[in-house]
Design a protein around this motif. Structure first.
Motif, PDB file in Angstrom:
ATOM      1  N   LEU A 111      48.103   3.899  10.043  1.00 56.81           N
ATOM      2  CA  LEU A 111      49.369   4.523  10.424  1.00 56.81           C
ATOM      3  C   LEU A 111      49.551   5.886   9.769  1.00 56.81           C
ATOM      4  N   ALA A 112      49.106   6.014   8.524  1.00 53.17           N
ATOM      5  CA  ALA A 112      49.281   7.269   7.786  1.00 53.17           C
ATOM      6  C   ALA A 112      48.511   8.428   8.400  1.00 53.17           C
ATOM      7  N   ASP A 113      47.593   8.139   9.330  1.00 52.20           N
ATOM      8  CA  ASP A 113      46.779   9.198   9.932  1.00 52.20           C
ATOM      9  C   ASP A 113      47.321   9.706  11.258  1.00 52.20           C
ATOM     10  N   PHE A 114      48.449   9.169  11.728  1.00 51.35           N
ATOM     11  CA  PHE A 114      48.968   9.605  13.020  1.00 51.35           C
ATOM     12  C   PHE A 114      49.388  11.071  13.017  1.00 51.35           C
ATOM     13  N   HIS A 115      49.684  11.633  11.857  1.00 50.83           N
ATOM     14  CA  HIS A 115      50.062  13.040  11.821  1.00 50.83           C
ATOM     15  C   HIS A 115      48.900  13.942  12.216  1.00 50.83           C
ATOM     16  N   ARG A 116      47.689  13.407  12.245  1.00 47.78           N
ATOM     17  CA  ARG A 116      46.509  14.190  12.613  1.00 47.78           C
ATOM     18  C   ARG A 116      46.318  14.257  14.128  1.00 47.78           C
ATOM     19  N   LEU A 117      47.158  13.525  14.880  1.00 51.97           N
ATOM     20  CA  LEU A 117      47.123  13.588  16.343  1.00 51.97           C
ATOM     21  C   LEU A 117      47.986  14.736  16.842  1.00 51.97           C
ATOM     22  N   ASP A 118      47.714  15.173  18.079  1.00 53.06           N
ATOM     23  CA  ASP A 118      48.579  16.136  18.753  1.00 53.06           C
ATOM     24  C   ASP A 118      50.003  15.578  18.765  1.00 53.06           C
ATOM     25  N   LEU A 119      50.989  16.435  18.461  1.00 53.31           N
ATOM     26  CA  LEU A 119      52.387  16.018  18.376  1.00 53.31           C
ATOM     27  C   LEU A 119      52.872  15.318  19.641  1.00 53.31           C
ATOM     28  N   ARG A 120      52.333  15.716  20.811  1.00 55.40           N
ATOM     29  CA  ARG A 120      52.764  15.116  22.079  1.00 55.40           C
ATOM     30  C   ARG A 120      52.446  13.637  22.149  1.00 55.40           C
ATOM     31  N   PHE A 121      51.454  13.190  21.402  1.00 52.00           N
ATOM     32  CA  PHE A 121      50.974  11.822  21.543  1.00 52.00           C
ATOM     33  C   PHE A 121      51.278  10.951  20.330  1.00 52.00           C
ATOM     34  N   ARG A 122      52.251  11.380  19.531  1.00 56.17           N
ATOM     35  CA  ARG A 122      52.681  10.556  18.410  1.00 56.17           C
ATOM     36  C   ARG A 122      53.881   9.712  18.814  1.00 56.17           C
ATOM     37  N   LEU A 123      54.091   8.637  18.074  1.00 55.62           N
ATOM     38  CA  LEU A 123      55.200   7.738  18.334  1.00 55.62           C
ATOM     39  C   LEU A 123      56.275   7.975  17.279  1.00 55.62           C
ATOM     40  N   PRO A 124      57.558   7.941  17.663  1.00 56.07           N
ATOM     41  CA  PRO A 124      58.630   8.141  16.678  1.00 56.07           C
ATOM     42  C   PRO A 124      58.551   7.125  15.539  1.00 56.07           C
ATOM     43  N   GLU A 125      58.913   7.558  14.332  1.00 57.50           N
ATOM     44  CA  GLU A 125      58.835   6.698  13.158  1.00 57.50           C
ATOM     45  C   GLU A 125      59.669   5.434  13.314  1.00 57.50           C
ATOM     46  N   ASP A 126      60.830   5.526  13.997  1.00 52.75           N
ATOM     47  CA  ASP A 126      61.691   4.354  14.106  1.00 52.75           C
ATOM     48  C   ASP A 126      61.052   3.248  14.934  1.00 52.75           C
ATOM     49  N   VAL A 127      60.133   3.604  15.840  1.00 56.32           N
ATOM     50  CA  VAL A 127      59.434   2.577  16.610  1.00 56.32           C
ATOM     51  C   VAL A 127      58.476   1.818  15.706  1.00 56.32           C
ATOM     52  N   TRP A 128      57.739   2.545  14.866  1.00 54.03           N
ATOM     53  CA  TRP A 128      56.810   1.873  13.959  1.00 54.03           C
ATOM     54  C   TRP A 128      57.548   0.972  12.979  1.00 54.03           C
ATOM     55  N   LYS A 129      58.765   1.338  12.600  1.00 53.85           N
ATOM     56  CA  LYS A 129      59.541   0.502  11.678  1.00 53.85           C
ATOM     57  C   LYS A 129      59.885  -0.844  12.312  1.00 53.85           C
ATOM     58  N   GLN A 130      59.913  -0.883  13.657  1.00 51.80           N
ATOM     59  CA  GLN A 130      60.162  -2.146  14.360  1.00 51.80           C
ATOM     60  C   GLN A 130      58.898  -2.975  14.524  1.00 51.80           C
ATOM     61  N   LEU A 131      57.758  -2.432  14.076  1.00 56.05           N
ATOM     62  CA  LEU A 131      56.473  -3.087  14.278  1.00 56.05           C
ATOM     63  C   LEU A 131      55.710  -3.248  12.966  1.00 56.05           C
ATOM     64  N   PRO A 132      56.300  -3.897  11.979  1.00 53.24           N
ATOM     65  CA  PRO A 132      55.610  -4.049  10.683  1.00 53.24           C
ATOM     66  C   PRO A 132      54.325  -4.859  10.794  1.00 53.24           C
ATOM     67  N   LEU A 133      54.209  -5.629  11.853  1.00 57.95           N
ATOM     68  CA  LEU A 133      53.025  -6.450  12.092  1.00 57.95           C
ATOM     69  C   LEU A 133      51.737  -5.626  12.098  1.00 57.95           C
ATOM     70  N   TYR A 134      51.836  -4.339  12.511  1.00 58.71           N
ATOM     71  CA  TYR A 134      50.653  -3.508  12.696  1.00 58.71           C
ATOM     72  C   TYR A 134      50.447  -2.516  11.546  1.00 58.71           C
ATOM     73  N   SER A 135      51.058  -2.782  10.414  1.00 64.10           N
ATOM     74  CA  SER A 135      51.005  -1.827   9.311  1.00 64.10           C
ATOM     75  C   SER A 135      49.592  -1.614   8.769  1.00 64.10           C
ATOM     76  N   ASP A 136      48.705  -2.613   8.938  1.00 63.34           N
ATOM     77  CA  ASP A 136      47.337  -2.456   8.434  1.00 63.34           C
ATOM     78  C   ASP A 136      46.304  -2.477   9.558  1.00 63.34           C
ATOM     79  N   PHE A 137      46.724  -2.193  10.784  1.00 61.10           N
ATOM     80  CA  PHE A 137      45.808  -2.132  11.928  1.00 61.10           C
ATOM     81  C   PHE A 137      45.227  -0.726  12.061  1.00 61.10           C
ATOM     82  N   GLY A 138      44.154  -0.613  12.854  1.00 63.19           N
ATOM     83  CA  GLY A 138      43.671   0.669  13.332  1.00 63.19           C
ATOM     84  C   GLY A 138      44.212   0.869  14.746  1.00 63.19           C
TER      85      GLY A 138
END
Length: 289
Positions: A111-138
């Motif tokens: 998750l910490a590497d999403f800032h390295r993607l083009d801004l158009r293809f990032r997901l808002p932080e509040d969405v990831w906060k609703q998905l703690p299940l994927y905190s250690d996924f690729g």
């Protein structure tokens, strides 16, 4: 889980194939998508480590009929019949972008590497906060064009943290919000070393807790064969084995032409298929093997 970086108008006829091969899981994903703008599709993956070598993308643009041929493993009764991947150079600060057929793909190791993607293809932080299940996924990220089209099969192979179960990313976020119930139009296809020992686990039904930790495959070793599951919202069909082997209906090449499945499909192992339809608990699917 399938997550879109922006709102999409419709996703339908989703097909997902999975097979374990040692410590790797092969995954092929196809759908019909209607989107008014370019969008990224993000697939969280249960990889072993947060490193960039966990995923290999596979170009299946030369086998547009991958799932059409796989469906031929399941013939209907007579009365019911009606290249290699080019890689673009990237700066050390950006993630590598792979040209895979009709789209670009990247692997985000954490998750910490999403800032390295083009801004158009990032997901808002509040969405990831609703998905703690994927905190250690690729995360595999496919950049798709706007329009109304069937996306040719997207394929990859990843190092899985669980070699006793197949992972199907069936949960989805299509409008920037995580809904507990979502509309399903999915066909799942699986190949396993023990094809007569097929089961499925999506949690208790109903209710369902959206937690791999609570309902993960390690807790459910007893398979159930040809069991039909229903919820009050939608239906999950029985797993059914195809009566025809892949080697008889799919394109594995010959002495002149190469294998169009790129080694993702075992030609001699039967394929099992399951269908998810209607409103169902919005979560991923694990299949013990």
């Amino acid at each position: 889980m399938c997550i879109f970086s922006h709102d999409v108008q419709q996703v339908s006829n989703t097909k997902i194939y999975a097979r374990l091969n040692g410590d790797r899981q092969h995954l092929v994903y196809e759908m019909r998508l209607t989107s008014e703008s370019d969008v990224a599709m993000i697939l969280p993956l249960p990889t072993q480590l947060p490193s960039t070598d966990q995923v290999s993308f596979v170009n299946l643009s030369g086998y547009d009929g991958f799932f059409r041929d796989m469906d031929r493993c399941f013939p209907q009764p007579m009365e019911m019949r009606s290249k290699g991947v080019a890689v673009a150079r990237a700066s050390p600060r950006n993630l590598m972008v792979h040209r895979v057929g009709a789209f670009d793909a990247s692997f985000v190791p954490a998750l910490a590497d999403f800032h390295r993607l083009d801004l158009r293809f990032r997901l808002p932080e509040d969405v990831w906060k609703q998905l703690p299940l994927y905190s250690d996924f690729g995360f595999a990220v496919f950049q798709l064009r706007s329009g109304d089209m069937r996306i040719h099969p997207m394929a990859l192979s990843f190092r899985t943290r669980n070699s006793t179960a197949l992972f199907f990313p069936t949960a989805h976020v299509h409008d920037g919000s995580v809904h507990p119930v979502a509309q399903f139009d999915h066909s799942l296809y699986a190949q396993a070393e023990r094809p007569n020992n097929v089961g499925i686990r999506r949690g208790d039904d109903p209710p369902v807790a959206n937690s791999i930790a609570e309902y993960g495959p390690s807790k459910f070793r007893k398979p159930f064969w040809l069991r039909r599951l229903f919820s009050r919202h939608g239906s999950i069909s029985e797993w059914v084995h195809g009566s025809v082997l892949p080697c008889d209906v799919m394109n594995f090449g010959n002495s002149i032409m190469s294998d169009k499945t790129k080694g993702l499909v075992d030609p001699l192992t039967p394929v099992a298929r399951c269908k998810l339809a209607g409103p169902l608990p919005n979560q991923d699917t694990w299949l013990p093997v």
